[in-house]
Design a protein around this motif. Structure first.
Motif, PDB file in Angstrom:
ATOM      1  N   VAL A 491       0.828  -1.207   0.000  1.00 17.00           N
ATOM      2  CA  VAL A 491       0.000   0.000   0.000  1.00 17.00           C
ATOM      3  C   VAL A 491       0.863   1.258   0.000  1.00 17.00           C
ATOM      4  N   THR A 492       1.997   1.222   0.685  1.00 15.50           N
ATOM      5  CA  THR A 492       2.825   2.419   0.793  1.00 15.50           C
ATOM      6  C   THR A 492       3.702   2.634  -0.435  1.00 15.50           C
ATOM      7  N   ASP A 493       3.912   1.599  -1.241  1.00 16.35           N
ATOM      8  CA  ASP A 493       4.701   1.759  -2.465  1.00 16.35           C
ATOM      9  C   ASP A 493       3.882   2.483  -3.525  1.00 16.35           C
ATOM     10  N   PRO A 494       4.551   3.172  -4.464  1.00  7.49           N
ATOM     11  CA  PRO A 494       3.806   3.814  -5.549  1.00  7.49           C
ATOM     12  C   PRO A 494       3.143   2.777  -6.451  1.00  7.49           C
ATOM     13  N   THR A 495       2.044   3.151  -7.049  1.00  6.79           N
ATOM     14  CA  THR A 495       1.397   2.243  -7.997  1.00  6.79           C
ATOM     15  C   THR A 495       2.204   2.217  -9.296  1.00  6.79           C
ATOM     16  N   ALA A 496       2.070   1.118 -10.007  1.00  7.41           N
ATOM     17  CA  ALA A 496       2.772   0.991 -11.282  1.00  7.41           C
ATOM     18  C   ALA A 496       2.263   2.036 -12.265  1.00  7.41           C
ATOM     19  N   ALA A 497       3.114   2.406 -13.194  1.00  6.74           N
ATOM     20  CA  ALA A 497       2.757   3.432 -14.178  1.00  6.74           C
ATOM     21  C   ALA A 497       1.444   3.061 -14.876  1.00  6.74           C
ATOM     22  N   GLY A 498       0.527   4.018 -14.874  1.00  2.00           N
ATOM     23  CA  GLY A 498      -0.761   3.802 -15.531  1.00  2.00           C
ATOM     24  C   GLY A 498      -1.788   3.097 -14.676  1.00  2.00           C
ATOM     25  N   ARG A 499      -1.393   2.654 -13.509  1.00  2.00           N
ATOM     26  CA  ARG A 499      -2.330   1.941 -12.633  1.00  2.00           C
ATOM     27  C   ARG A 499      -2.895   2.919 -11.599  1.00  2.00           C
ATOM     28  N   GLU A 500      -4.186   2.874 -11.387  1.00  2.31           N
ATOM     29  CA  GLU A 500      -4.842   3.797 -10.473  1.00  2.31           C
ATOM     30  C   GLU A 500      -5.663   3.033  -9.439  1.00  2.31           C
ATOM     31  N   ILE A 501      -5.635   3.495  -8.204  1.00  2.00           N
ATOM     32  CA  ILE A 501      -6.503   2.960  -7.158  1.00  2.00           C
ATOM     33  C   ILE A 501      -7.021   4.107  -6.301  1.00  2.00           C
ATOM     34  N   SER A 502      -8.063   3.844  -5.539  1.00  6.43           N
ATOM     35  CA  SER A 502      -8.629   4.846  -4.637  1.00  6.43           C
ATOM     36  C   SER A 502      -8.134   4.613  -3.217  1.00  6.43           C
ATOM     37  N   THR A 503      -8.366   5.579  -2.355  1.00 10.00           N
ATOM     38  CA  THR A 503      -8.009   5.373  -0.944  1.00 10.00           C
ATOM     39  C   THR A 503      -8.901   4.323  -0.299  1.00 10.00           C
ATOM     40  N   THR A 504     -10.106   4.137  -0.832  1.00  9.31           N
ATOM     41  CA  THR A 504     -10.946   3.040  -0.331  1.00  9.31           C
ATOM     42  C   THR A 504     -10.292   1.700  -0.627  1.00  9.31           C
ATOM     43  N   ILE A 524      -9.557  -8.399  14.663  1.00  6.95           N
ATOM     44  CA  ILE A 524     -10.160  -7.401  13.792  1.00  6.95           C
ATOM     45  C   ILE A 524     -11.665  -7.680  13.688  1.00  6.95           C
ATOM     46  N   VAL A 525     -12.472  -6.639  13.838  1.00  9.45           N
ATOM     47  CA  VAL A 525     -13.934  -6.776  13.747  1.00  9.45           C
ATOM     48  C   VAL A 525     -14.436  -5.869  12.621  1.00  9.45           C
ATOM     49  N   PRO A 526     -14.591  -6.389  11.407  1.00  9.42           N
ATOM     50  CA  PRO A 526     -15.168  -5.569  10.332  1.00  9.42           C
ATOM     51  C   PRO A 526     -16.672  -5.415  10.558  1.00  9.42           C
ATOM     52  N   ILE A 527     -17.140  -4.181  10.566  1.00  8.23           N
ATOM     53  CA  ILE A 527     -18.559  -3.887  10.780  1.00  8.23           C
ATOM     54  C   ILE A 527     -19.073  -3.138   9.564  1.00  8.23           C
ATOM     55  N   LEU A 528     -20.149  -3.633   8.993  1.00 10.07           N
ATOM     56  CA  LEU A 528     -20.673  -3.067   7.752  1.00 10.07           C
ATOM     57  C   LEU A 528     -22.178  -2.880   7.852  1.00 10.07           C
ATOM     58  N   VAL A 529     -22.682  -1.876   7.136  1.00 15.45           N
ATOM     59  CA  VAL A 529     -24.128  -1.615   7.117  1.00 15.45           C
ATOM     60  C   VAL A 529     -24.636  -1.669   5.678  1.00 15.45           C
ATOM     61  N   ASP A 530     -24.527  -2.870   5.110  1.00 19.14           N
ATOM     62  CA  ASP A 530     -25.065  -3.148   3.780  1.00 19.14           C
ATOM     63  C   ASP A 530     -24.386  -2.307   2.687  1.00 19.14           C
ATOM     64  N   GLU A 531     -23.103  -2.053   2.836  1.00 20.42           N
ATOM     65  CA  GLU A 531     -22.378  -1.305   1.811  1.00 20.42           C
ATOM     66  C   GLU A 531     -21.083  -2.011   1.421  1.00 20.42           C
ATOM     67  N   SER A 532     -20.957  -3.305   1.687  1.00 20.59           N
ATOM     68  CA  SER A 532     -19.716  -4.024   1.403  1.00 20.59           C
ATOM     69  C   SER A 532     -19.339  -3.928  -0.066  1.00 20.59           C
ATOM     70  N   ARG A 533     -20.319  -4.120  -0.930  1.00 20.59           N
ATOM     71  CA  ARG A 533     -20.028  -4.112  -2.362  1.00 20.59           C
ATOM     72  C   ARG A 533     -19.679  -2.708  -2.846  1.00 20.59           C
ATOM     73  N   THR A 534     -20.269  -1.698  -2.211  1.00 24.13           N
ATOM     74  CA  THR A 534     -19.935  -0.320  -2.556  1.00 24.13           C
ATOM     75  C   THR A 534     -18.445  -0.056  -2.352  1.00 24.13           C
ATOM     76  N   PHE A 535     -17.925  -0.604  -1.268  1.00 26.80           N
ATOM     77  CA  PHE A 535     -16.529  -0.336  -0.916  1.00 26.80           C
ATOM     78  C   PHE A 535     -15.566  -1.431  -1.379  1.00 26.80           C
ATOM     79  N   GLY A 536     -16.055  -2.358  -2.182  1.00 23.23           N
ATOM     80  CA  GLY A 536     -15.188  -3.414  -2.684  1.00 23.23           C
ATOM     81  C   GLY A 536     -14.732  -4.378  -1.607  1.00 23.23           C
ATOM     82  N   MET A 537     -15.605  -4.601  -0.599  1.00 25.42           N
ATOM     83  CA  MET A 537     -15.233  -5.452   0.527  1.00 25.42           C
ATOM     84  C   MET A 537     -15.928  -6.808   0.498  1.00 25.42           C
ATOM     85  N   GLU A 538     -16.635  -7.112  -0.601  1.00 22.33           N
ATOM     86  CA  GLU A 538     -17.383  -8.366  -0.627  1.00 22.33           C
ATOM     87  C   GLU A 538     -16.481  -9.591  -0.625  1.00 22.33           C
TER      88      GLU A 538
END
Length: 898
Positions: A491-504, A524-538
């Motif tokens: 996560v702390t390394d730079p992304t490869a040239a042309g590759r993009e990701i979000s902070t989510t 770790i206790v992941p807590i979600l309110v029906d938005e897992s797919r929104t955040f790419g956590m499925e």
């Protein structure tokens, strides 16, 4: 038995065949006597089912008669020494009253409440003496959510136990000098005493429900033994009007939370008057809870009524009890026995005959169930032993019991905090407090000698239950290792040239790394309110599963997919559905597990930013009070980052809310490496150092290339600001551009425009936490105020900017107030201009929204040029040229007003 049958038969006034009715009732009685109530219930259900299938209309009712749920002959008998317990309660009542009245004779504005504990005293006494376990090696301890307004009574008990001093009682609601007692249950202010805050009202019930479910979660996952623990929550009948009080009762039944006991103190009145003057709050609550699937136990009448009800052959007394509204019941207890005889028993001639041999005093001594230790003990025993469902006890009491004409059952009772000498004398006499007349004006506290039999009994009862309550653990005994920052290299390394990701996406990768960590993964206790797919956590569904006590009883429709929906008895995810308040309560339960369970848990509650602090702000404030430790991850944050969703979805103010909570550590990161650094720092502070803070981190769904962590940036990220990129050193004019979140990238683009179009160099500063910069500045400012002879401290933001040149422009995706926090700490003489997204959000693309709110690269460029012009460094015509060049409409309406 025949007498009871005669009574039941007679209750049907229009019965066309009383003989047949009696035969049916006799048959039912025989089943109950020889085969038990479960068999009787089964037969009745079959009969009702058959009748409905044959076309009979049988209306549903979730109410029972307005009498005690547990018949007198089935009551469990209280095993304690009731004489000792009564005296102890009387002394506690007195000391609770003295504490409040003494405080208000010193300062009449301090407030306090006498009447709530007065109505609760018997219930609390039975619980403390016979049911509630303190934490021991064999028992994790019961969890008590104490009704907030009854705190003086809890202090009075702790005083008799020797846990609080007289000096502390004398400083009730006077905490500033460090010797006082908090107004209500506040763990922040009394960290070794109160387990949970229960105010604002309504928060106790919903928190307790999710706390009980979290105990089940810990047991199912093998992290802690919790199956012998109970969660008890006390609340008032007026408090049940709060949506939070009732909002999760369906979940409690669905989850079979038989470790949960809710006690509703039904004294029939709230601050202004009766709770249901024209109705019956106990019946209303019974229908709500019974309909939701709870075990409902009503404790309405004291033992004196048992004999009268046994005489009630024709059911007249029960009918009058049911027909009498709560406003009348309140009135009866504010008057006297003669009034009750005339206005209650006088409703029917047969009732007057029933009490003809009773004096007015006898009638007055007909108590309500909440003031009888045997009735209470029987109800508590039922709740303790009930399996498979949560229990609610609806206990009828008198508000201000024992306060006489000064407040008993009166509308003014809740606010009563001052008593005159005569009222104090009456209370002394009523509860037989051994204080002589000449000492009464002093309202002295009463505490007998340590070797008094009652005092020995008090300590013996608590020792038998493991120790004293309430008590709170401040630190967990266990020590967990936090992985070094290098663990998050992906996560702390730079992304490869042309590759993009979000902070989510960066957050999800960080979380996935933590879940695999040998030390922390299971905590770790992941807590979600029906938005897992929104955040790419499925992907977590299959990886760690969703907690469900019954497992998965169906085959998911997406079973053929890699990331199918998977529920599991030992699942790690808490999926709360569309329920932000529930998600927050689960988060609070996990975030305080170090205290309640001696187990460090690390909750990550992920939700739409706009639906977080704005919606559950009271619970977020409470999280500070309860000393919560965990992460609130607010997704798609900012006023312009969420394409197309509009006014109710776009958050431009959550960081303003977050800044108001002293223990909240808020960040608005732009880059993946910032996310990783912040989360690792939070783990270090909350897990290794066990600091009482929690982190609020906004994350976005906008994809872009990530520059990666560079040497020397880590400290600035944590403190809230660092130099991201430096402008051309040879340029004649220079500006400083600051930003956070996705809008920081607009500042980066603005730096290019300033350089290429106008020959102005711009240093760009990433500000992951303007709030922390402001707090640091305030701390330095305070130090300098109170240490005039010492070398002044320089705020961190001042240190960074004082070596720079040119005006400063700060731009965020939040209201201007967010960046305005640091204006006082900008080096003197420097221009500081703030751009922000004040106003309502609306649907459109990111580019159009940033144009609308005037925070895009063009407006930042114009703002920088205008600042240079104001300082006389460039001609104002340059600003006008820039406005024309970038197609900015100078007459465009202010977005704040649109």
């Amino acid at each position: 038995m025949s007498a009871q049958l005669d009574q039941l038969t007679a209750q049907a006034a229009n019965d066309p065949d009383t003989l047949e009715t009696k035969e049916w009732l006799e048959a039912l009685e025989a089943v109950i006597e020889f085969e038990g109530t479960d068999r009787a219930h089964y037969l009745l259900e079959r009969l009702v089912d058959l009748a409905r299938r044959r076309g009979a209309h049988i209306p549903f009712s979730s109410n029972t008669a307005y009498v005690n749920t547990i018949p007198a002959h089935l009551e469990a008998h209280c095993p304690g020494n009731l004489e000792y317990e009564e005296r102890l309660r009387s002394w506690m009542r007195w000391n609770a009253m003295a504490m409040v009245v003494k405080a208000n004779r010193v300062d009449g504005d301090l407030g306090g409440h006498i009447s709530s504990f007065a109505s609760l005293a018997n219930m609390l006494g039975i619980g403390f003496n016979h049911f509630w376990h303190a934490p021991t090696e064999d028992h994790g301890g019961d969890l008590l959510y104490i009704q907030g307004h009854s705190s003086p009574g809890i202090y009075a008990r702790a005083f008799l136990e020797g846990r609080l001093s007289e000096e502390q009682l004398l400083n009730f609601r006077q905490e500033v000098d460090g010797h006082g007692l908090s107004s209500y249950p506040h763990p922040k202010l009394m960290p070794d005493f109160w387990q949970f805050p229960t105010v604002s009202m309504g928060l106790g019930p919903i928190m307790a429900i999710y706390q009980a479910r979290f105990l089940k979660y810990l047991e199912a996952r093998g992290i802690a033994k919790t199956d012998n623990r109970k969660v008890w929550v006390f609340c008032g009948d007026g408090e049940m009007d709060e949506p939070e009080s009732m909002g999760a009762i369906g979940m409690a039944a669905r989850e079979k939370l038989d470790n949960l006991v809710m006690v509703v103190n039904c004294n029939l009145q709230r601050l202004d008057g009766p709770v249901r003057g024209n109705g019956k709050i106990i019946q209303e609550l019974e229908a709500d809870f019974r309909g939701a699937g709870w075990n409902v136990v009503k404790v309405i009448w004291g033992p004196g009524w048992d004999a009268l009800l046994a005489k009630d052959k024709d059911g007249i007394l029960q009918r009058v009890m049911m027909e009498t509204v709560d406003g009348e019941y309140q009135n009866y207890k504010a008057k006297d026995g003669a009034y009750v005889r005339k206005h209650f028993f006088g409703k029917h001639p047969e009732l007057l005959k029933m009490v003809a041999n009773m004096t007015d005093d006898d009638i007055w001594r007909l108590t309500r169930g909440g003031h009888d230790p045997h009735k209470i003990y029987a109800a508590f025993k039922n709740a303790q032993e009930n399996k498979g469902t949560p229990t609610v006890l609806l206990v009828k009491t008198v508000k201000g019991f024992g306060m006489g004409k000064s407040g008993e059952a009166r509308n003014t009772a809740h606010q009563t905090k001052k008593l005159d000498d005569e009222a104090i004398r009456e209370m002394r006499d009523r509860f037989a407090i051994p204080i002589p007349d000449d000492k009464l004006p002093e309202i002295p506290f009463f505490k007998p000698a340590d070797d008094a039999p009652e005092m020995k009994y008090l300590h013996e009862r608590r020792q038998a239950l493991g120790g004293y309550l309430p008590q709170r653990r401040q630190q967990a005994d266990e020590k967990l290792a936090v992985p070094p920052l290098a663990t998050f290299k992906a996560v702390t390394d730079p992304t490869a040239a042309g590759r993009e990701i979000s902070t989510t996406q960066a957050y999800v990768r960080t979380l996935t790394t933590l879940l695999k960590d040998q030390s922390l993964g299971q905590r770790i206790v992941p807590i979600l309110v029906d938005e897992s797919r929104t955040f790419g956590m499925e992907g977590l569904f299959r990886q760690i599963g969703i907690f469900n006590q019954e497992g998965q009883l169906y085959e998911p429709v997406d079973k053929d997919q890699v990331m199918y929906y998977r529920e599991d008895k030992a699942g790690q995810i808490l999926q709360e559905g569309i329920n932000e308040a529930g998600g927050m309560c689960s988060w609070i339960a996990a975030a305080t597990s170090y205290s309640t369970n001696n187990r460090v848990m690390i909750p990550f509650y992920t939700y739409y930013s706009m639906f977080g602090l704005q919606r559950v702000g009271d619970l977020a404030w409470l999280a500070g009070d309860i000393r919560a430790r965990g992460f609130l991850m607010a997704g798609t944050a900012g006023r312009t980052t969420l394409n197309g969703e509009g006014l109710q979805h776009e958050d431009g103010h959550s960081h303003i809310f977050a800044a108001s909570i002293p223990t909240c550590v808020p960040y608005d990161p732009t880059y993946a490496h910032e996310v990783a650094v912040i989360i690792q720092d939070g783990l270090h502070r909350m897990v290794e150092k066990q600091e009482d803070v929690f982190y609020y981190i906004t994350i976005m769904n906008e994809n872009y290339e990530q520059p990666g962590l560079k040497e020397g940036q880590q400290e600035g990220i944590i403190k809230g600001m660092y130099l991201l990129q430096e402008g051309d050193k040879s340029a004649k004019q220079r500006v400083q551009l600051m930003g956070s979140g996705t809008i920081l990238r607009e500042s980066v683009f603005a730096a290019e425009l300033l350089k290429n179009d106008w020959g102005v160099a711009a240093d760009v500063w990433s500000c992951p936490s303007l709030t922390l910069l402001a707090r640091d500045g305030q701390d330095a400012e305070r130090w300098n105020l109170t240490h005039p002879l010492d070398a002044p401290r320089v705020p961190y933001v001042t240190q960074l900017l004082q070596g720079s040149e040119g005006p400063i422009v700060a731009t965020t995706d939040y209201m201007r107030l967010f960046a305005e926090q640091i204006r006082a700490y900008v080096p003197s003489g420097r221009t500081y201009k703030v751009l922000g997204t004040d106003g309502f959000g609306r649907s459109d693309t990111r580019a159009k929204l940033r144009e609308f709110f005037e925070v895009n690269r063009y407006y930042i460029t114009v703002a920088a040029l205008k600042s240079l012009a104001e300082e006389g460094k460039i001609d104002a015509k340059v600003v006008a040229d820039a406005i024309a060049k970038y197609g900015i409409d100078p007459n465009k309406p202010n977005p704040v007003t649109q």
